[in-house]
Design a protein around this motif. Structure first.
Motif, PDB file in Angstrom:
ATOM      1  N   PHE A 107       0.826  -1.210   0.000  1.00 17.86           N
ATOM      2  CA  PHE A 107       0.000   0.000   0.000  1.00 17.86           C
ATOM      3  C   PHE A 107       0.862   1.262   0.000  1.00 17.86           C
ATOM      4  N   PHE A 108       1.958   1.228   0.778  1.00 20.56           N
ATOM      5  CA  PHE A 108       2.845   2.379   0.824  1.00 20.56           C
ATOM      6  C   PHE A 108       3.537   2.592  -0.524  1.00 20.56           C
ATOM      7  N   GLN A 109       3.974   1.496  -1.130  1.00 21.39           N
ATOM      8  CA  GLN A 109       4.676   1.587  -2.407  1.00 21.39           C
ATOM      9  C   GLN A 109       3.790   2.189  -3.495  1.00 21.39           C
ATOM     10  N   HIS A 110       2.486   1.896  -3.442  1.00 20.98           N
ATOM     11  CA  HIS A 110       1.560   2.383  -4.462  1.00 20.98           C
ATOM     12  C   HIS A 110       0.760   3.600  -3.996  1.00 20.98           C
ATOM     13  N   ASN A 111       1.143   4.137  -2.817  1.00 25.93           N
ATOM     14  CA  ASN A 111       0.525   5.354  -2.289  1.00 25.93           C
ATOM     15  C   ASN A 111      -0.978   5.204  -2.041  1.00 25.93           C
ATOM     16  N   TYR A 112      -1.420   3.994  -1.703  1.00 25.73           N
ATOM     17  CA  TYR A 112      -2.854   3.748  -1.502  1.00 25.73           C
ATOM     18  C   TYR A 112      -3.377   4.386  -0.217  1.00 25.73           C
ATOM     19  N   PHE A 113      -2.504   4.565   0.769  1.00 27.61           N
ATOM     20  CA  PHE A 113      -2.955   5.206   2.000  1.00 27.61           C
ATOM     21  C   PHE A 113      -3.260   6.692   1.767  1.00 27.61           C
ATOM     22  N   LYS A 114      -2.457   7.320   0.938  1.00 25.63           N
ATOM     23  CA  LYS A 114      -2.652   8.741   0.643  1.00 25.63           C
ATOM     24  C   LYS A 114      -3.754   8.954  -0.399  1.00 25.63           C
ATOM     25  N   ASP A 115      -3.881   8.004  -1.329  1.00 25.61           N
ATOM     26  CA  ASP A 115      -4.858   8.130  -2.413  1.00 25.61           C
ATOM     27  C   ASP A 115      -5.641   6.825  -2.559  1.00 25.61           C
ATOM     28  N   PRO A 116      -6.569   6.546  -1.615  1.00 26.42           N
ATOM     29  CA  PRO A 116      -7.301   5.270  -1.637  1.00 26.42           C
ATOM     30  C   PRO A 116      -8.175   5.093  -2.877  1.00 26.42           C
ATOM     31  N   GLN A 117      -8.501   6.182  -3.582  1.00 28.20           N
ATOM     32  CA  GLN A 117      -9.321   6.056  -4.788  1.00 28.20           C
ATOM     33  C   GLN A 117      -8.620   5.194  -5.841  1.00 28.20           C
ATOM     34  N   ARG A 118      -7.298   5.249  -5.876  1.00 33.81           N
ATOM     35  CA  ARG A 118      -6.544   4.405  -6.816  1.00 33.81           C
ATOM     36  C   ARG A 118      -6.764   2.929  -6.502  1.00 33.81           C
ATOM     37  N   LEU A 119      -6.728   2.597  -5.219  1.00 34.56           N
ATOM     38  CA  LEU A 119      -6.959   1.215  -4.804  1.00 34.56           C
ATOM     39  C   LEU A 119      -8.388   0.794  -5.115  1.00 34.56           C
ATOM     40  N   GLN A 120      -9.339   1.685  -4.884  1.00 34.24           N
ATOM     41  CA  GLN A 120     -10.743   1.370  -5.142  1.00 34.24           C
ATOM     42  C   GLN A 120     -11.003   1.108  -6.623  1.00 34.24           C
ATOM     43  N   ARG A 121     -10.336   1.857  -7.490  1.00 36.63           N
ATOM     44  CA  ARG A 121     -10.479   1.627  -8.931  1.00 36.63           C
ATOM     45  C   ARG A 121      -9.904   0.266  -9.324  1.00 36.63           C
ATOM     46  N   LEU A 122      -8.812  -0.105  -8.664  1.00 38.02           N
ATOM     47  CA  LEU A 122      -8.198  -1.415  -8.927  1.00 38.02           C
ATOM     48  C   LEU A 122      -9.123  -2.547  -8.483  1.00 38.02           C
ATOM     49  N   ILE A 123      -9.683  -2.427  -7.284  1.00 37.34           N
ATOM     50  CA  ILE A 123     -10.580  -3.451  -6.751  1.00 37.34           C
ATOM     51  C   ILE A 123     -11.845  -3.554  -7.592  1.00 37.34           C
ATOM     52  N   ALA A 124     -12.316  -2.413  -8.118  1.00 36.00           N
ATOM     53  CA  ALA A 124     -13.551  -2.392  -8.911  1.00 36.00           C
ATOM     54  C   ALA A 124     -13.456  -3.294 -10.132  1.00 36.00           C
ATOM     55  N   LYS A 125     -12.238  -3.521 -10.624  1.00 41.11           N
ATOM     56  CA  LYS A 125     -12.057  -4.378 -11.799  1.00 41.11           C
ATOM     57  C   LYS A 125     -12.414  -5.828 -11.514  1.00 41.11           C
ATOM     58  N   ALA A 126     -12.421  -6.199 -10.250  1.00 40.13           N
ATOM     59  CA  ALA A 126     -12.770  -7.576  -9.867  1.00 40.13           C
ATOM     60  C   ALA A 126     -14.275  -7.807  -9.875  1.00 40.13           C
ATOM     61  N   GLY A 127     -15.062  -6.733 -10.037  1.00 41.26           N
ATOM     62  CA  GLY A 127     -16.517  -6.864 -10.069  1.00 41.26           C
ATOM     63  C   GLY A 127     -17.061  -7.328  -8.732  1.00 41.26           C
ATOM     64  N   PRO A 128     -18.106  -8.172  -8.753  1.00 37.45           N
ATOM     65  CA  PRO A 128     -18.738  -8.619  -7.506  1.00 37.45           C
ATOM     66  C   PRO A 128     -17.864  -9.567  -6.686  1.00 37.45           C
ATOM     67  N   PHE A 129     -16.813 -10.115  -7.295  1.00 39.15           N
ATOM     68  CA  PHE A 129     -15.971 -11.062  -6.571  1.00 39.15           C
ATOM     69  C   PHE A 129     -15.149 -10.378  -5.480  1.00 39.15           C
ATOM     70  N   GLY A 130     -14.772  -9.118  -5.704  1.00 39.48           N
ATOM     71  CA  GLY A 130     -13.999  -8.389  -4.699  1.00 39.48           C
ATOM     72  C   GLY A 130     -14.742  -8.279  -3.377  1.00 39.48           C
TER      73      GLY A 130
END
Length: 205
Positions: free
Chosen positions: A40-63
């Motif tokens: 998370f730190f390497q990809h700055n997900y703590f500072k910008d969680p929207q990036r992580l949310q967009r990534l998770i959204a690609k998994a559809g209902p399985f996430g």
């Protein structure tokens, strides 16, 4: 009698058992948590969680489904320490939606823990929980004149071991309907506050 009388016997206590598998789970969980935090730190997900949310959204209902199942399992067999999974849910799905998924998983897991202990009793508890911690809380709850109220208060507090308390409730004659109402009303506040504060704290690092 609904309040506080154990389903098995009044003198329930746990003795220290082989905890090798618990140590393995603890070590695995610690390594997994460290890997997640580093990622998370390497990809700055703590500072910008929207990036992580967009990534998770690609998994559809399985996430969401995988997270809810994982959260339910966490109640019975804690893999990540200290309710961290709730914070991860907020980061992955957003504060409100992530909390909702976490809440659903926790309720499912709490109910499962209650019924498993009600069915298998002390034999199961000896394999899942720390004997010293169990004996401490079981003694407090059993000696209380009003088990139901004390249980509700402890569930509401973010510092109490909720998962263990749900298992202890399974040893008593508390009706499942009463247990479910207390869990449904008591879990949201403590779970949300703990997870939200942890997320904000990580964002400041």
């Amino acid at each position: 009698m609904e309040q506080g009388t154990p389903a098995s016997s009044a003198g329930v206590s746990l003795k220290q058992t082989n905890t090798k598998w618990k140590t393995v789970v603890l070590v695995f969980g610690t390594i997994l948590l460290a890997a997640i935090v580093l990622f998370f730190f390497q990809h700055n997900y703590f500072k910008d969680p929207q990036r992580l949310q967009r990534l998770i959204a690609k998994a559809g209902p399985f996430g969401p489904l995988v997270f809810i199942i994982f959260q339910a399992i966490e109640v019975i067999v804690p893999i990540l320490p200290g309710g961290v999974s709730g914070s991860l849910g907020m980061l992955c799905f957003g504060t409100v939606v992530g909390f909702l998924y976490s809440y659903i998983g926790v309720i499912i897991g709490s109910c499962a823990a209650f019924w498993l202990v009600r069915k298998y009793g002390v034999r199961l508890l000896a394999k899942l929980v720390d004997p010293a911690l169990f004996n401490k809380y079981y003694t407090k709850l059993h000696d209380s004149k009003n088990f139901k109220k004390l249980f509700a208060i402890l569930i509401f507090l973010p510092i109490a071991p909720d998962d263990l308390l749900c298992m202890i409730a399974g040893l008593t004659k508390m009706k499942f309907k009463t247990f479910l109402i207390i869990i449904l009303l008591g879990k949201p506040v403590s779970s949300f506050l703990y997870s939200y504060i942890l997320v904000k704290g990580m964002a400041l690092i």
